[in-house]
Design a protein around this motif. Structure first.
Motif, PDB file in Angstrom:
ATOM      1  N   ILE A 195     -11.125 -13.900   1.133  1.00  0.00           N
ATOM      2  CA  ILE A 195     -10.110 -12.876   0.906  1.00  0.00           C
ATOM      3  C   ILE A 195      -9.884 -12.615  -0.579  1.00  0.00           C
ATOM      4  O   ILE A 195      -9.322 -11.595  -0.960  1.00  0.00           O
ATOM      5  N   ALA A 196     -10.316 -13.560  -1.428  1.00  0.00           N
ATOM      6  CA  ALA A 196     -10.152 -13.378  -2.872  1.00  0.00           C
ATOM      7  C   ALA A 196     -11.300 -12.610  -3.495  1.00  0.00           C
ATOM      8  O   ALA A 196     -11.148 -12.004  -4.564  1.00  0.00           O
ATOM      9  N   ALA A 197     -12.463 -12.616  -2.846  1.00  0.00           N
ATOM     10  CA  ALA A 197     -13.686 -12.060  -3.430  1.00  0.00           C
ATOM     11  C   ALA A 197     -13.567 -10.613  -3.902  1.00  0.00           C
ATOM     12  O   ALA A 197     -14.150 -10.264  -4.934  1.00  0.00           O
ATOM     13  N   PRO A 198     -12.859  -9.715  -3.198  1.00  0.00           N
ATOM     14  CA  PRO A 198     -12.818  -8.317  -3.653  1.00  0.00           C
ATOM     15  C   PRO A 198     -11.886  -8.056  -4.834  1.00  0.00           C
ATOM     16  O   PRO A 198     -11.878  -6.943  -5.373  1.00  0.00           O
ATOM     17  N   ALA A 199     -11.136  -9.047  -5.281  1.00  0.00           N
ATOM     18  CA  ALA A 199     -10.174  -8.838  -6.367  1.00  0.00           C
ATOM     19  C   ALA A 199     -10.877  -8.477  -7.671  1.00  0.00           C
ATOM     20  O   ALA A 199     -12.020  -8.870  -7.915  1.00  0.00           O
ATOM     21  N   GLU A 200     -10.181  -7.728  -8.507  1.00  0.00           N
ATOM     22  CA  GLU A 200     -10.727  -7.352  -9.811  1.00  0.00           C
ATOM     23  C   GLU A 200     -10.968  -8.584 -10.681  1.00  0.00           C
ATOM     24  O   GLU A 200     -11.958  -8.646 -11.409  1.00  0.00           O
ATOM     25  N   LYS A 201     -10.062  -9.555 -10.602  1.00  0.00           N
ATOM     26  CA  LYS A 201     -10.238 -10.802 -11.341  1.00  0.00           C
ATOM     27  C   LYS A 201      -9.705 -11.973 -10.512  1.00  0.00           C
ATOM     28  O   LYS A 201      -8.721 -11.836  -9.798  1.00  0.00           O
ATOM     29  N   ILE A 202     -10.383 -13.111 -10.652  1.00  0.00           N
ATOM     30  CA  ILE A 202      -9.971 -14.339  -9.985  1.00  0.00           C
ATOM     31  C   ILE A 202      -9.686 -15.395 -11.041  1.00  0.00           C
ATOM     32  O   ILE A 202     -10.542 -15.681 -11.886  1.00  0.00           O
ATOM     33  N   LYS A 251       0.832  -1.204   0.000  1.00  0.00           N
ATOM     34  CA  LYS A 251       0.000   0.000   0.000  1.00  0.00           C
ATOM     35  C   LYS A 251       0.869   1.257   0.000  1.00  0.00           C
ATOM     36  O   LYS A 251       0.594   2.220  -0.733  1.00  0.00           O
ATOM     37  N   GLN A 252       1.934   1.257   0.788  1.00  0.00           N
ATOM     38  CA  GLN A 252       2.777   2.433   0.937  1.00  0.00           C
ATOM     39  C   GLN A 252       3.786   2.601  -0.194  1.00  0.00           C
ATOM     40  O   GLN A 252       4.240   3.723  -0.451  1.00  0.00           O
ATOM     41  N   ASP A 253       4.147   1.520  -0.859  1.00  0.00           N
ATOM     42  CA  ASP A 253       5.189   1.560  -1.895  1.00  0.00           C
ATOM     43  C   ASP A 253       4.611   2.091  -3.210  1.00  0.00           C
ATOM     44  O   ASP A 253       3.837   1.416  -3.890  1.00  0.00           O
ATOM     45  N   ASP A 254       5.002   3.280  -3.590  1.00  0.00           N
ATOM     46  CA  ASP A 254       4.473   3.903  -4.801  1.00  0.00           C
ATOM     47  C   ASP A 254       4.972   3.233  -6.080  1.00  0.00           C
ATOM     48  O   ASP A 254       4.389   3.445  -7.150  1.00  0.00           O
ATOM     49  N   THR A 255       6.052   2.450  -5.989  1.00  0.00           N
ATOM     50  CA  THR A 255       6.531   1.758  -7.188  1.00  0.00           C
ATOM     51  C   THR A 255       5.692   0.527  -7.506  1.00  0.00           C
ATOM     52  O   THR A 255       5.759   0.011  -8.624  1.00  0.00           O
ATOM     53  N   VAL A 256       4.918   0.053  -6.541  1.00  0.00           N
ATOM     54  CA  VAL A 256       4.035  -1.099  -6.770  1.00  0.00           C
ATOM     55  C   VAL A 256       2.762  -0.605  -7.451  1.00  0.00           C
ATOM     56  O   VAL A 256       1.996   0.170  -6.883  1.00  0.00           O
ATOM     57  N   LYS A 257       2.561  -1.058  -8.674  1.00  0.00           N
ATOM     58  CA  LYS A 257       1.418  -0.594  -9.466  1.00  0.00           C
ATOM     59  C   LYS A 257       0.288  -1.624  -9.529  1.00  0.00           C
ATOM     60  O   LYS A 257      -0.843  -1.279  -9.900  1.00  0.00           O
ATOM     61  N   ALA A 258       0.583  -2.878  -9.194  1.00  0.00           N
ATOM     62  CA  ALA A 258      -0.429  -3.927  -9.228  1.00  0.00           C
ATOM     63  C   ALA A 258       0.002  -5.059  -8.303  1.00  0.00           C
ATOM     64  O   ALA A 258       1.183  -5.183  -7.939  1.00  0.00           O
ATOM     65  N   ILE A 259      -0.961  -5.892  -7.919  1.00  0.00           N
ATOM     66  CA  ILE A 259      -0.708  -6.958  -6.955  1.00  0.00           C
ATOM     67  C   ILE A 259      -1.311  -8.260  -7.462  1.00  0.00           C
ATOM     68  O   ILE A 259      -2.455  -8.285  -7.938  1.00  0.00           O
ATOM     69  N   ILE A 264      -5.851  -5.706  -8.068  1.00  0.00           N
ATOM     70  CA  ILE A 264      -5.458  -6.964  -7.444  1.00  0.00           C
ATOM     71  C   ILE A 264      -6.082  -8.112  -8.228  1.00  0.00           C
ATOM     72  O   ILE A 264      -7.298  -8.180  -8.388  1.00  0.00           O
ATOM     73  N   TYR A 265      -5.238  -9.009  -8.740  1.00  0.00           N
ATOM     74  CA  TYR A 265      -5.691 -10.228  -9.387  1.00  0.00           C
ATOM     75  C   TYR A 265      -5.336 -11.395  -8.466  1.00  0.00           C
ATOM     76  O   TYR A 265      -4.288 -11.383  -7.812  1.00  0.00           O
ATOM     77  N   VAL A 266      -6.193 -12.403  -8.439  1.00  0.00           N
ATOM     78  CA  VAL A 266      -5.969 -13.572  -7.588  1.00  0.00           C
ATOM     79  C   VAL A 266      -5.636 -14.785  -8.442  1.00  0.00           C
ATOM     80  O   VAL A 266      -6.292 -15.045  -9.458  1.00  0.00           O
ATOM     81  N   SER A 267      -4.614 -15.506  -8.018  1.00  0.00           N
ATOM     82  CA  SER A 267      -4.266 -16.787  -8.619  1.00  0.00           C
ATOM     83  C   SER A 267      -4.524 -17.872  -7.579  1.00  0.00           C
ATOM     84  O   SER A 267      -3.827 -17.947  -6.565  1.00  0.00           O
ATOM     85  N   MET A 268      -5.544 -18.696  -7.806  1.00  0.00           N
ATOM     86  CA  MET A 268      -5.881 -19.758  -6.857  1.00  0.00           C
ATOM     87  C   MET A 268      -5.074 -21.014  -7.164  1.00  0.00           C
ATOM     88  O   MET A 268      -4.931 -21.398  -8.329  1.00  0.00           O
TER      89      MET A 268
END
Length: 337
Positions: free
Chosen positions: A154-161, A99-107, A139-143
């Motif tokens: 915890i995966a439900a709010p992700a943009e894509k699963i 959250k704090q790291d501005d260089t992180v653009k996606a998760i 945030i994308y989730v890889s199950m």
């Protein structure tokens, strides 16, 4: 159990005591060592080491976060027997870091978990929503093999699963379990004496049967948590309550079934999820990395003990006796505790 097994158990108990002394003696040394490693290998302002998965621009990066194991806060110390598994405190710190790291653009969130505690799952969910709302980082989730109950929560709010076809997921619901060994104890002449301040103070006691009133109280609590779970899925998957409750009865399902009913978006392995993140958010040159922590002396001793004793049943049972906290509690969990 033969003499050799008894000797092994006694030796294990002795090693437990020794490990406590060793952990205390090396606590200061480990802290200084970890701090030094962090200074060398971690970016400025970070307490954790970073491991690069794919080289790329350090100004636009994709962070890979792992939830592997039961989502439960068991403390930061690694257990003596078995792998350390999921570390809730460490994972929550990683969420704050991205959250704090501005260089992180996606998760990319890798989930391989049967779920876990209601409270811990809610903490992760709230933090993910905070990251999305305040930073707009996708945030994308890889199950993995399993992402059930709290793992799905915890995966439900992700943009894509993304799932594998054979991923086990679903199991939307809440469970609370206890063991009643009162009749067994009575058979062996064991008498339990309980002094309590109110009629419900020993609710779910393992030494007696539960009353109808107690069951109703607990069922009401579980129903509230269940409705919260349903709401999470409704919002995250853009479904109606009716649509969610058609399959939110605790059932487990495959990745194929999850995609069919809208609980997941597509099929793909980890590399596919990263490729989709890069494509969807113009991050083709992004560095991909994950966080890690140096192994402490407790983990090293754990490996040595496991190597010495192997995986025999006695050592596993002794490990559970030393490390498990068996007070009943509500869980978003598929399978056994």
């Amino acid at each position: 159990m033969n003499t050799k097994r008894w000797i092994a158990l006694v030796a294990a108990a002795v090693l437990l005591g020794i490990s406590l002394v060793i952990n205390s003696a090396f606590a200061l040394f480990q802290t200084n060592l970890d701090t030094g490693l962090a200074d060398i290998m971690a970016p400025a302002g970070s307490d954790y080491m970073e491991y690069v998965i794919e080289e790329g621009s350090m100004d636009e990066r994709i962070a890979v976060l792992n939830v592997d194991g039961v989502i439960q806060d068991t403390g930061e110390a690694s257990p003596l027997f078995g792998a350390s598994g999921y570390n809730h405190s460490f994972f929550m710190d990683q969420l704050e870091q991205v959250k704090q790291d501005d260089t992180v653009k996606a998760i990319m969130l890798k989930v391989n978990s049967p779920g876990g505690g209601v409270v811990e799952s809610a903490q992760i969910y709230d933090k993910i929503k905070e990251i999305q709302d305040e930073t707009k980082k996708p945030i994308y989730v890889s199950m993995g093999a399993i992402a059930a109950s709290g793992g799905y929560y915890i995966a439900a709010p992700a943009e894509k699963i993304f799932v594998n076809e054979e991923t086990l997921t679903g199991s939307i619901g809440v469970i609370m379990e206890s063991v009643n060994y009162g009749e067994l104890a009575e058979r062996y002449g064991v008498d339990f004496v309980t002094i309590k301040s109110g009629p419900y103070k020993d609710i779910m006691s393992p030494t007696r049967d539960m009353t109808d009133e107690e069951r109703d109280l607990l069922q009401g609590m579980l129903n509230e948590s269940y409705e919260s779970f349903v709401d999470i899925v409704e919002e995250g998957r853009n479904m109606s309550e009716k649509e969610v409750k058609e399959f939110a009865d605790g059932r487990i399902m495959s990745g194929r079934q999850a995609v069919e009913i809208g609980m997941a978006d597509d099929f793909g392995f980890e590399e596919d999820v990263i490729a989709n993140l890069k494509k969807d958010f113009d991050l083709g040159d992004a560095e991909v990395f994950e966080y890690g922590a140096s192994e402490g002396w407790g983990s090293l001793l754990s490996m040595k003990v496991n190597s010495f004793f192997g995986n025999n049943m006695e050592s596993q049972l002794l490990g559970k006796l030393f490390s498990d906290y068996n007070s009943p509690r509500m869980m978003y969990l598929y399978g056994e505790k």
